[in-house]
Design a protein around this motif. Structure first.
Motif, PDB file in Angstrom:
ATOM      1  N   TRP A  69       9.803   0.170   8.286  1.00 51.82           N
ATOM      2  CA  TRP A  69      10.563   0.188   7.037  1.00 51.82           C
ATOM      3  C   TRP A  69      10.938   1.625   6.682  1.00 51.82           C
ATOM      4  O   TRP A  69      10.077   2.514   6.663  1.00 51.82           O
ATOM      5  N   HIS A  70      12.203   1.846   6.392  1.00 50.83           N
ATOM      6  CA  HIS A  70      12.710   3.151   5.959  1.00 50.83           C
ATOM      7  C   HIS A  70      13.262   3.004   4.548  1.00 50.83           C
ATOM      8  O   HIS A  70      14.455   2.725   4.367  1.00 50.83           O
ATOM      9  N   PRO A  71      12.419   3.155   3.518  1.00 51.53           N
ATOM     10  CA  PRO A  71      12.907   2.987   2.147  1.00 51.53           C
ATOM     11  C   PRO A  71      14.077   3.919   1.862  1.00 51.53           C
ATOM     12  O   PRO A  71      14.024   5.122   2.160  1.00 51.53           O
ATOM     13  N   SER A  72      15.124   3.365   1.275  1.00 51.55           N
ATOM     14  CA  SER A  72      16.336   4.137   0.973  1.00 51.55           C
ATOM     15  C   SER A  72      16.859   4.868   2.208  1.00 51.55           C
ATOM     16  O   SER A  72      17.433   5.954   2.108  1.00 51.55           O
ATOM     17  N   ASN A  73      16.616   4.272   3.381  1.00 51.88           N
ATOM     18  CA  ASN A  73      17.050   4.845   4.660  1.00 51.88           C
ATOM     19  C   ASN A  73      16.488   6.245   4.897  1.00 51.88           C
ATOM     20  O   ASN A  73      17.137   7.102   5.504  1.00 51.88           O
ATOM     21  N   ASP A  74      15.264   6.468   4.429  1.00 52.75           N
ATOM     22  CA  ASP A  74      14.595   7.753   4.614  1.00 52.75           C
ATOM     23  C   ASP A  74      14.286   7.967   6.097  1.00 52.75           C
ATOM     24  O   ASP A  74      13.480   7.242   6.681  1.00 52.75           O
ATOM     25  N   PRO A  75      14.886   8.984   6.753  1.00 54.74           N
ATOM     26  CA  PRO A  75      14.631   9.199   8.182  1.00 54.74           C
ATOM     27  C   PRO A  75      13.226   9.700   8.469  1.00 54.74           C
ATOM     28  O   PRO A  75      12.757   9.631   9.608  1.00 54.74           O
ATOM     29  N   ASN A  76      12.530  10.213   7.436  1.00 48.41           N
ATOM     30  CA  ASN A  76      11.171  10.719   7.628  1.00 48.41           C
ATOM     31  C   ASN A  76      10.110   9.637   7.477  1.00 48.41           C
ATOM     32  O   ASN A  76       8.920   9.916   7.638  1.00 48.41           O
ATOM     33  N   ALA A  77      10.527   8.417   7.178  1.00 53.94           N
ATOM     34  CA  ALA A  77       9.577   7.303   7.106  1.00 53.94           C
ATOM     35  C   ALA A  77       9.426   6.715   8.502  1.00 53.94           C
ATOM     36  O   ALA A  77      10.076   5.735   8.862  1.00 53.94           O
ATOM     37  N   VAL A  82       0.862  -1.185   0.000  1.00 52.53           N
ATOM     38  CA  VAL A  82       0.000   0.000   0.000  1.00 52.53           C
ATOM     39  C   VAL A  82       0.896   1.231   0.000  1.00 52.53           C
ATOM     40  O   VAL A  82       1.539   1.549   0.989  1.00 52.53           O
ATOM     41  N   ASN A  83       0.913   1.924  -1.112  1.00 51.83           N
ATOM     42  CA  ASN A  83       1.876   2.992  -1.306  1.00 51.83           C
ATOM     43  C   ASN A  83       1.169   4.268  -1.761  1.00 51.83           C
ATOM     44  O   ASN A  83      -0.063   4.349  -1.790  1.00 51.83           O
ATOM     45  N   SER A  84       1.933   5.292  -2.130  1.00 55.19           N
ATOM     46  CA  SER A  84       1.408   6.518  -2.719  1.00 55.19           C
ATOM     47  C   SER A  84       2.356   6.944  -3.826  1.00 55.19           C
ATOM     48  O   SER A  84       3.379   6.298  -4.063  1.00 55.19           O
ATOM     49  N   THR A  85       2.051   8.026  -4.504  1.00 51.09           N
ATOM     50  CA  THR A  85       2.857   8.426  -5.655  1.00 51.09           C
ATOM     51  C   THR A  85       4.205   9.000  -5.259  1.00 51.09           C
ATOM     52  O   THR A  85       5.145   8.999  -6.059  1.00 51.09           O
ATOM     53  N   ALA A  86       4.326   9.507  -4.026  1.00 44.76           N
ATOM     54  CA  ALA A  86       5.594  10.082  -3.563  1.00 44.76           C
ATOM     55  C   ALA A  86       5.544  10.239  -2.055  1.00 44.76           C
ATOM     56  O   ALA A  86       4.462  10.280  -1.444  1.00 44.76           O
ATOM     57  N   ALA A  87       6.713  10.324  -1.444  1.00 42.66           N
ATOM     58  CA  ALA A  87       6.778  10.567  -0.005  1.00 42.66           C
ATOM     59  C   ALA A  87       6.077  11.885   0.307  1.00 42.66           C
ATOM     60  O   ALA A  87       6.251  12.885  -0.387  1.00 42.66           O
ATOM     61  N   GLY A  88       5.258  11.881   1.350  1.00 42.67           N
ATOM     62  CA  GLY A  88       4.513  13.062   1.725  1.00 42.67           C
ATOM     63  C   GLY A  88       3.155  13.177   1.063  1.00 42.67           C
ATOM     64  O   GLY A  88       2.342  14.014   1.450  1.00 42.67           O
ATOM     65  N   VAL A  89       2.885  12.340   0.046  1.00 48.28           N
ATOM     66  CA  VAL A  89       1.579  12.324  -0.615  1.00 48.28           C
ATOM     67  C   VAL A  89       0.705  11.281   0.069  1.00 48.28           C
ATOM     68  O   VAL A  89       1.104  10.119   0.196  1.00 48.28           O
ATOM     69  N   VAL A  90      -0.481  11.676   0.505  1.00 47.59           N
ATOM     70  CA  VAL A  90      -1.386  10.768   1.204  1.00 47.59           C
ATOM     71  C   VAL A  90      -2.257  10.018   0.194  1.00 47.59           C
ATOM     72  O   VAL A  90      -2.854  10.620  -0.700  1.00 47.59           O
ATOM     73  N   ALA A  91      -2.316   8.709   0.342  1.00 45.51           N
ATOM     74  CA  ALA A  91      -3.208   7.870  -0.454  1.00 45.51           C
ATOM     75  C   ALA A  91      -3.938   6.940   0.503  1.00 45.51           C
ATOM     76  O   ALA A  91      -3.307   6.272   1.315  1.00 45.51           O
ATOM     77  N   SER A  93       5.866   2.350   6.347  1.00 42.07           N
ATOM     78  CA  SER A  93       6.858   3.386   6.038  1.00 42.07           C
ATOM     79  C   SER A  93       6.180   4.752   5.984  1.00 42.07           C
ATOM     80  O   SER A  93       6.554   5.613   5.187  1.00 42.07           O
ATOM     81  N   THR A  94       5.185   4.947   6.833  1.00 44.08           N
ATOM     82  CA  THR A  94       4.391   6.177   6.867  1.00 44.08           C
ATOM     83  C   THR A  94       5.284   7.404   6.963  1.00 44.08           C
ATOM     84  O   THR A  94       6.198   7.460   7.786  1.00 44.08           O
ATOM     85  N   ASP A  95       5.004   8.402   6.127  1.00 44.14           N
ATOM     86  CA  ASP A  95       5.775   9.642   6.195  1.00 44.14           C
ATOM     87  C   ASP A  95       5.476  10.375   7.497  1.00 44.14           C
ATOM     88  O   ASP A  95       4.342  10.358   7.998  1.00 44.14           O
ATOM     89  N   LEU A  96       6.483  11.021   8.032  1.00 42.17           N
ATOM     90  CA  LEU A  96       6.349  11.719   9.311  1.00 42.17           C
ATOM     91  C   LEU A  96       5.240  12.766   9.292  1.00 42.17           C
ATOM     92  O   LEU A  96       4.613  13.046  10.315  1.00 42.17           O
TER      93      LEU A  96
END
Length: 349
Positions: A260-268, A174-183, A229-232
């Motif tokens: 999960w932190h995709p690509s080690n994203d600290p905001n996930a 379950v994803n979205s089009t980009a980090a910070g975009v809510v789906a 990997s929910t965005d902060l």
């Protein structure tokens, strides 16, 4: 690893179930593998739908197995796939590839590319059918990257009602089009089956009265139910309300999840909340796990008012306070800025 067969996945294939959509005033198109409908493949049915629709375009799917990768483009909005069988097992839409399966050009498909069905169109709905990834891990020991997605969602306002999702690792992305975009996606009375991280991603996803079944991998740990990997910036990640978490795995060998932190994203900063649910003994006293160097305690992982032999309350099982739980119900997750409320959504009581 348990191997799936088409016989086990479906029933009723090869049976003629009537006439094309013209005889069904509530359907816009009929998909039938035996040729008795308007089209014979799932992708052809998607391609036939209009672009930019604002009212549902209903595709009736007759019992059978429909093999091949399916992609719903972003421009194909408000599509509904409606299984016409007696149960979700009568209609199966499936493909067979994993992350490490090679494309014709010799490069791997990757996790996203492994998806049997990819949904980019907003307002998509599926009812009374099964999505599966048939990748057989035991038959392909040469493939070590075994993530094999049944469904990948990237769009907003999706509804799945009485749908089965079958695979092993990474079943439902379950994803979205980009980090910070809510789906947002709503799952009602669904069945999700897998082993490692089999419900994962950054979308806001609500599971309402679903059965979440962990497969027995024959190892310890036996797997992880979620990998959010929910965005902060998003206060709403994965919510399980009045669900049943089951397994044939030995007691205490499965984790509820890991961040999960995709690509080690600290905001996930992933969020999983499991509330008012029944949890089997496969979940142990320590229910959450670190993901590599990312500690689970830094994520947003919590439970509330669960029951069952695996619903232990320990120092390693954070619980929501009553006030926090009151603000973490189904409408709170789905409402958004447009007051979206799926007609089949139910409020916790």
């Amino acid at each position: 690893m348990r191997r799936r067969t088409l016989l086990a996945l479906t029933a009723g294939a090869g049976v003629a179930w009537g006439t094309p959509a013209a005889a069904h005033p509530r359907l816009d198109l009929v998909l039938a593998a035996d040729g008795s409908g308007d089209v014979t493949t799932a992708q052809a049915a998607i391609d036939a739908a209009p672009s930019g629709a604002t009212t549902p375009y209903v595709i009736g799917v007759r019992p059978g197995t429909y093999l091949g990768q399916v992609i719903v483009p972003a421009g194909k909005t408000a599509i509904e796939l409606r299984g016409l069988g007696r149960s979700p097992s009568d209609v199966v839409i499936a493909d067979d590839r994993a992350n490490g399966t090679l494309k014709p050009d010799g490069t791997p498909w990757g996790t996203s590319g492994s998806a049997s069905v990819t949904i980019n169109g907003a307002g998509f709905r599926a009812t009374n059918l099964t999505f599966a990834n048939l990748f057989d891990e035991a038959a392909h020991p040469e493939i070590t990257n075994r993530q094999a997605v049944a469904v990948l969602t990237r769009a907003d306002k999706l509804v799945f009602d009485r749908v089965r999702f079958l695979a092993n690792q990474d079943t439902l992305y379950v994803n979205s089009t980009a980090a910070g975009v809510v789906a947002r996606a709503y799952f009602r009375d669904c069945y999700v089956e897998g082993d490692v991280d089999f419900i994962f991603g950054r979308a806001t996803a609500v599971f309402d009265r679903c059965r979440i079944h962990s497969l027995d991998r024959g190892s310890s740990p036996n797997g992880y139910v979620t990998a959010p990997s929910t965005d902060l910036t998003n206060p709403h990640g994965l919510l399980f309300s009045y669900c049943r978490l089951t397994s044939d795995a030995p007691a205490g060998t499965v984790f509820l999840g890991r961040p999960w932190h995709p690509s080690n994203d600290p905001n996930a900063v992933g969020q999983t909340i499991i509330r008012d649910s029944w949890i089997g003994a496969h979940i142990g006293a320590t229910a959450w796990s670190d993901f590599g160097t990312w500690p689970w305690r830094d994520a947003r992982l919590a439970e509330y008012r669960n029951t069952g032999p695996g619903a232990l309350v320990t120092a390693d099982r954070p619980q929501l306070a009553r006030a926090e739980a009151a603000a973490a119900e189904i409408p709170d997750f789905l409402r958004g800025t447009d007051a979206w409320s799926p007609e089949c959504a139910r409020r916790a009581v």
